[in-house]
Every structure is written in structure tokens, then in C-alpha cells.
Design an enzyme around this catalytic site. Structure first.
Site, PDB file in Angstrom:
ATOM      1  N   ARG A 173       0.840  -1.195   0.000  1.00  0.00           N
ATOM      2  CA  ARG A 173       0.000   0.000   0.000  1.00  0.00           C
ATOM      3  C   ARG A 173       0.870   1.238   0.000  1.00  0.00           C
ATOM      4  O   ARG A 173       1.905   1.285   0.673  1.00  0.00           O
ATOM      5  CB  ARG A 173      -0.868  -0.069   1.249  1.00  0.00           C
ATOM      6  CG  ARG A 173      -1.625   1.161   1.570  1.00  0.00           C
ATOM      7  CD  ARG A 173      -2.767   0.827   2.477  1.00  0.00           C
ATOM      8  NE  ARG A 173      -2.364   0.838   3.880  1.00  0.00           N
ATOM      9  CZ  ARG A 173      -3.232   0.686   4.876  1.00  0.00           C
ATOM     10  NH1 ARG A 173      -4.508   0.474   4.637  1.00  0.00           N
ATOM     11  NH2 ARG A 173      -2.822   0.718   6.122  1.00  0.00           N
ATOM     12  N   ASP A 249      -8.794   5.299  14.254  1.00  0.00           N
ATOM     13  CA  ASP A 249      -7.539   4.738  13.741  1.00  0.00           C
ATOM     14  C   ASP A 249      -7.601   4.577  12.225  1.00  0.00           C
ATOM     15  O   ASP A 249      -6.586   4.269  11.591  1.00  0.00           O
ATOM     16  CB  ASP A 249      -7.218   3.397  14.409  1.00  0.00           C
ATOM     17  CG  ASP A 249      -8.376   2.416  14.338  1.00  0.00           C
ATOM     18  OD1 ASP A 249      -9.501   2.793  14.716  1.00  0.00           O
ATOM     19  OD2 ASP A 249      -8.170   1.278  13.888  1.00  0.00           O
TER      20      ASP A 249
HETATM   21  P1  AMP Z   1      -8.468  -2.576  10.825  1.00  0.00           P
HETATM   22  O1  AMP Z   1      -9.720  -3.346  10.945  1.00  0.00           O
HETATM   23  O2  AMP Z   1      -7.681  -2.902   9.605  1.00  0.00           O
HETATM   24  O3  AMP Z   1      -8.652  -1.097  10.962  1.00  0.00           O
HETATM   25  O4  AMP Z   1      -7.565  -3.061  12.046  1.00  0.00           O
HETATM   26  C1  AMP Z   1      -7.785  -2.740  13.398  1.00  0.00           C
HETATM   27  C2  AMP Z   1      -6.599  -3.195  14.200  1.00  0.00           C
HETATM   28  O5  AMP Z   1      -6.536  -4.630  14.225  1.00  0.00           O
HETATM   29  C3  AMP Z   1      -5.266  -2.746  13.659  1.00  0.00           C
HETATM   30  O6  AMP Z   1      -4.428  -2.473  14.758  1.00  0.00           O
HETATM   31  C4  AMP Z   1      -4.782  -3.950  12.878  1.00  0.00           C
HETATM   32  O7  AMP Z   1      -3.393  -3.967  12.736  1.00  0.00           O
HETATM   33  C5  AMP Z   1      -5.288  -5.088  13.742  1.00  0.00           C
HETATM   34  N1  AMP Z   1      -5.487  -6.328  12.969  1.00  0.00           N
HETATM   35  C6  AMP Z   1      -6.453  -6.584  12.080  1.00  0.00           C
HETATM   36  N2  AMP Z   1      -6.325  -7.814  11.563  1.00  0.00           N
HETATM   37  C7  AMP Z   1      -5.234  -8.378  12.127  1.00  0.00           C
HETATM   38  C8  AMP Z   1      -4.571  -9.638  12.005  1.00  0.00           C
HETATM   39  N3  AMP Z   1      -4.997 -10.588  11.184  1.00  0.00           N
HETATM   40  N4  AMP Z   1      -3.474  -9.846  12.778  1.00  0.00           N
HETATM   41  C9  AMP Z   1      -3.041  -8.899  13.616  1.00  0.00           C
HETATM   42  N5  AMP Z   1      -3.609  -7.694  13.768  1.00  0.00           N
HETATM   43  C10 AMP Z   1      -4.697  -7.423  13.032  1.00  0.00           C
HETATM   44 MG    MG Z   2      -7.341   0.196  10.442  1.00  0.00          MG
END
Ligand code: AMP
Ligand code: MG
Length: 489
Positions: A173, A249
Site C-alpha cells: 500500500r 484509527d
Molecule cells: P483494521 O480493521 O484494519 O482497521 O484493524 C484494526 C486493528 O486490528 C489494527 O491495529 C490492525 O493492525 C489489527 N489487525 C487486524 N487484523 C489483524 C490480524 N490478522 N493480525 C493482527 N492484527 C490485526
Molecule cells: Mg485500520
């Protein structure tokens, strides 16, 4: 020889204490699925041109020379509840480059394995969500909306578990930066005022250089972030984009759209449209997005309070001024965006209401949002059929068209065909239709990238209607079940 990319890693150099140096997990069998060579050129990357080497780099197996892989820490309000520590749980910033326009851009791997911020997660990503982010980000870019972009998609040769077994993948990305409201929140919540100040000055240096050195630069920063969000959300609303998880976030300070998870484009106009399966209460529904942007902005302002004034009351006053002004700012951006969509050249007081009234004609009618705007231009060419065909009943449309025509008659002189053409330059004929996205992802899952490639080529030129592509302009059949999206990127 390790590939050399002219990295210039300001985050690593200027902000020790804001991240953890980390390495990507090694993966067994990286395969390049898609590479965005046009973007690579824009980033001035001089890379090997064989797919195997690219797959090694963009899976994280090979660390290019000059890279400084790191996981950023951040916090965030998720659906209104505060998580004091999130962070890159499955992503790594590998470095920054200066693109051909002189802009600094982050290059980040997403799905590259566990980090200190993974909490219970596996740090991985599945092919479907990786390609979904690829499609959505590139579509938004072609629509002219600020967004992170996709440089590469690689499968890892691993199988990952998401209620079912799925092929593992890594998305590369590219972003103006990955600093989020949540990045500020992490340090503010810990009472680390000095770090909040350093971060603020870093984003001013990186994104708002005009403010550098000013005594009231932090108030100005808040204002500028508000202005960019107002513009961004107005643009989303103009194309029917629903982000789906506007957590703090997932709000980038740069003003780019970031973190494509359960996002989707609305077909039939309805302000309460929600696609995300986890958004039970409809917090992030289409029509709520401006309100939630303001809510997120307030969380950002809270972080900046100690920087706004030593006098607490004055600081709150300054912050409130910006937050309270956001609806007016947004309304101005939205009205300007709608003016272009309606083909209006002059500015009239009643334009906001005129645009609202057009949307009101669509309510409870299952009118396709995209096509209604697109076919408005045809009316100027003497063809009302295509617009009428969107409606079940034109009772509200009739009087509205009369008002619109009268408004145009008062407008600066423009030959109808050229007005129609300029409307078509802002009202897309193609958006990533949900069923087309799903079709491309299902085929990709089965190893066939043809549908993905056709979809990408259609979405690359969203304003140009082309012969033979009519099916890409159509919404899902009216009787199709409710579309659902999931978070699993
Ligand atoms: P997001 O839903 O992408 O905004 O992610 C929310 C948080 O969860 C962020 O801190 C991501 O890095 C973490 N996260 C989401 N999926 C995973 C995964 N498969 N392993 C580790 N961290 C994750
Ligand atoms: Mg996120």
C-alpha cells in the site's frame, strides 16, 4: 544484489519511540498476482522486472536496500469505544520515497506477519480482502478522490484461517503517510504531551509545510485537518462511497481515504445504507459519515488541547470553534461538489436546497444514485428516457426538473452540450458495483484473474462510457439480496 530503492525514511529517523523496528515473516512461496507499474513509475522505483524478484520484495521475503521496516503504534476509538493500543498488527512500513511530483509517500506491506501490536491476530491477510482493497483504492483514485493506493498484490503460498481456509496474501500500500488520529490518541492517552507535540510538528512538516514556524500552528493544523476531512467526506458522498469503519484509527491526518475493509458503494439511494456486517447500529451508515467525521475530529482536537494554549479554557474554546464550524465547512464542500454534479456554474443561495431536493426525489424509489446523476446530462440533450427509467414514479422528479431547468436558465451562458459534457466529467458511469467486485474476487480465488483485469480497466476510466461495457454500469438486480461486507482484510 538487493534491489535499491531511493528510500528517505523520515518517520524512522525523526520519530524514534513512535514505532518498533521489525521484520516481515518469511513466506514459503510468494507469487506476484498484480503489480501496478504505472504507480511504480510515479514513485520512481527502479525494480527488477521479473515477477519472481518482485514477489520476493512485495511479500516481505527480501528487504530492499535502504528499507527500514517498522510497525507503527497507534490507538483508536472503535465504534465509539477507546482501545489504548492498536498499532500495525499485520503491517510494516518498509520506507518512504519521494515521487515524481516531489511528494513523500509511504510504502507499506499489509499482511506481512505478526508484530508486537498483533494482539491475538495472526498478522496475515487473505487474497480476497487484499484484492478488494486493490480494486477499491484504485477506483477511488480514478474517481479523483484522495486515497491510499495499491502497488502490488502477492500470494504467499500459505493457507490462513478465517472461519474457512483461505490463500494468504500481502498488499503493498502506498500512502501520503500512515499517521492517523489514533496515532495522536496513543500518546495523548498516555499523557505524553511532548510526543504529541513532536508528532504534530512532524505532520506539519510533512503535510502542511505552510504552517511551519507559526506560533498558532497547532490551531491551524486542526483547521487544516478539518478542511481536508470536510472535502474528503463530501467527495465520498458524491459517489455514494460508504467507508464502513470510520474509527479514529482509520482516519488519516493527510486527508486520504485509508483502510478499505468492509467499504462499498451504494446502489439505490438511501441515507441509512450500511453494508458492514459488524455495523449493527448503523453508526457508519452513508448519511452518518459527515457527523462521524466531526466526531473523529473532536477526538483529534482533544489530543491537541495542551498544544493550543496553556490556559485550558482557551484551548477548549479554540478547539470547539473548529469543531463547531465543521458542519458549515462540510456543507460548503458538499454544495460545491453537488453544483458540479448538477452542472451549475454560478453560485446561488438556493443550490444546497436544490441538490437536497434532487436526492429527495430518489428516496424510497430504489433509484440508482450513480445513474440518476449520470443521466441528468442526457436531459440537456433532449433525452429524458434514461433518467425516467431509474424511477418507479416520477411525481417528485417532474417538478424538480422544472426547478433545475429554471436554475440553469439563470446560470452563466453555457451551450447545453458542453454543460452536459462537463457534468459527465464529474458524474461517473462506472463505479465498483458490489456484484462485479464479488464476481472478480470469486474468480481470482479460483485462480482466474480475467474478471479482475476487466473490472480494473473499466474502473480506470470511470467517466468515459464505452461500448460493450453496459453491464458494468448497472446496479445489482433489484431483487438481489442485501449486500453484506466483512472486515477480514
Ligand atoms: P483494521 O480493521 O484494519 O482497521 O484493524 C484494526 C486493528 O486490528 C489494527 O491495529 C490492525 O493492525 C489489527 N489487525 C487486524 N487484523 C489483524 C490480524 N490478522 N493480525 C493482527 N492484527 C490485526
Ligand atoms: Mg485500520
Amino acid at each position: 544484489m538487493k534491489p535499491a530503492i531511493p528510500f528517505d525514511n523520515s518517520y524512522a529517523q525523526k520519530l524514534p519511540g513512535f514505532y518498533t523496528d521489525w521484520q516481515a515473516a518469511q513466506v514459503p512461496d510468494p507469487k506476484l498476482i498484480r503489480f501496478n507499474s504505472e504507480l511504480a513509475k510515479e514513485l520512481r522505483l527502479d525494480l527488477p522486472d521479473d515477477e519472481a524478484s518482485l514477489a520476493e520484495i512485495f511479500s516481505g521475503n527480501t528487504v530492499p536496500q535502504g528499507a527500514n521496516p517498522l510497525a507503527q503504534v497507534y490507538a483508536g476509538h472503535q465504534f465509539g469505544g477507546f482501545s489504548p493500543q492498536l498499532g500495525d498488527g499485520r503491517a510494516l512500513l518498509i520506507g518512504e520515497v519521494i515521487d515524481s511530483s516531489g511528494n513523500r509517500r509511504d510504502i507499506q506491506l499489509k499482511g506481512s506477519g505478526r508484530t508486537p501490536y498483533s494482539r491475538g491476530g495472526d498478522g496475515k491477510a487473505a487474497l480476497g480482502p487484499v484484492l478488494r482493497e486493490y480494486i477499491m483504492g484504485e477506483a477511488m483514485h480514478a474517481l479523483g478522490i484522495p486515497t491510499t493506493r495499491a502497488l502490488a498484490a502477492v500470494t504467499t503460498g500459505e493457507t490462513i484461517y478465517r472461519e474457512e481456509l483461505l490463500p494468504g496474501a500481502v498488499l503493498t500500500r502506498v500512502a501520503a503517510s500512515h499517521v492517523r488520529v489514533g496515532t495522536f490518541q496513543y500518546f495523548a492517552a498516555r499523557g505524553e504531551e511532548e510526543k504529541v507535540a513532536r508528532l504534530a510538528d512532524y505532520v506539519i512538516w510533512r503535510h502542511f509545510p505552510d504552517l511551519g514556524g507559526q506560533a498558532d500552528r497547532h490551531a491551524a493544523l486542526l483547521q487544516q485537518v478539518a478542511a481536508r476531512q470536510a472535502k474528503l467526506i463530501a467527495r465520498w458522498m458524491g459517489v455514494g462511497f460508504i467507508h464502513g469503519v470510520m474509527n479514529t484509527d482509520n482516519m488519516a491526518i493527510s486527508g486520504e481515504t485509508i483502510d478499505y475493509g468492509p467499504c462499498a458503494f451504494m446502489d439505490y439511494y438511501a441515507p441509512d445504507t450500511v453494508f458492514s456486517s459488524i455495523d449493527q447500529g448503523g453508526r457508519y451508515a452513508y448519511g452518518n459519515q459527515p457527523l462521524l467525521a466531526q466526531w473523529n475530529l473532536a477526538r483529534f482536537a482533544e489530543c491537541l488541547l495542551p498544544l493550543l494554549s496553556d490556559d485550558k479554557e482557551r484551548a477548549v474554546e479554540t478547539a470547539m470553534q473548529v469543531i463547531d464550524q465543521f458542519p458549515a465547512l462540510y456543507r460548503e464542500e458538499w454544495t460545491a461538489m453537488m453544483r458540479a454534479k448538477l452542472g451549475l456554474l454560478d453560485i446561488e443561495e438556493g443550490d444546497f436546497a436544490l441538490a437536497q431536493d434532487f436526492l429527495a426525489t430518489m428516496e424510497n424509489q430504489k433509484v440508482d444514485f450513480t445513474l440518476a446523476f449520470r443521466h441528468l446530462a442526457d436531459v440537456l440533450r433532449g433525452n429524458r428516457q434514461a433518467l425516467d427509467a431509474q424511477y418507479q414514479a416520477t411525481t417528485l422528479l417532474e417538478p424538480w426538473l422544472a426547478k433545475w431547468q429554471a436554475r440553469i436558465a439563470r446560470d452563466a451562458a453555457a451551450e447545453p452540450h458542453s454543460r452536459a459534457a462537463s457534468m459527465e466529467g464529474v458524474n461517473p458511469v462506472y463505479i465498483p458495483r458490489n456484484h462485479k467486485v464479488e464476481e472478480a474476487l470469486a474468480a481470482a480465488h479460483a485462480g482466474d484473474m480475467a474478471a479482475f483485469d476487466v473490472l480494473m480497466s473499466v474502473l480506470a476510466h470511470p467517466f468515459e462510457e464505452k461500448a460493450g461495457l453496459a453491464e458494468y454500469a448497472k446496479p445489482a438486480p433489484r431483487d438481489a439480496g442485501r449486500y453484506r461486507t466483512f472486515c477480514g482484510t
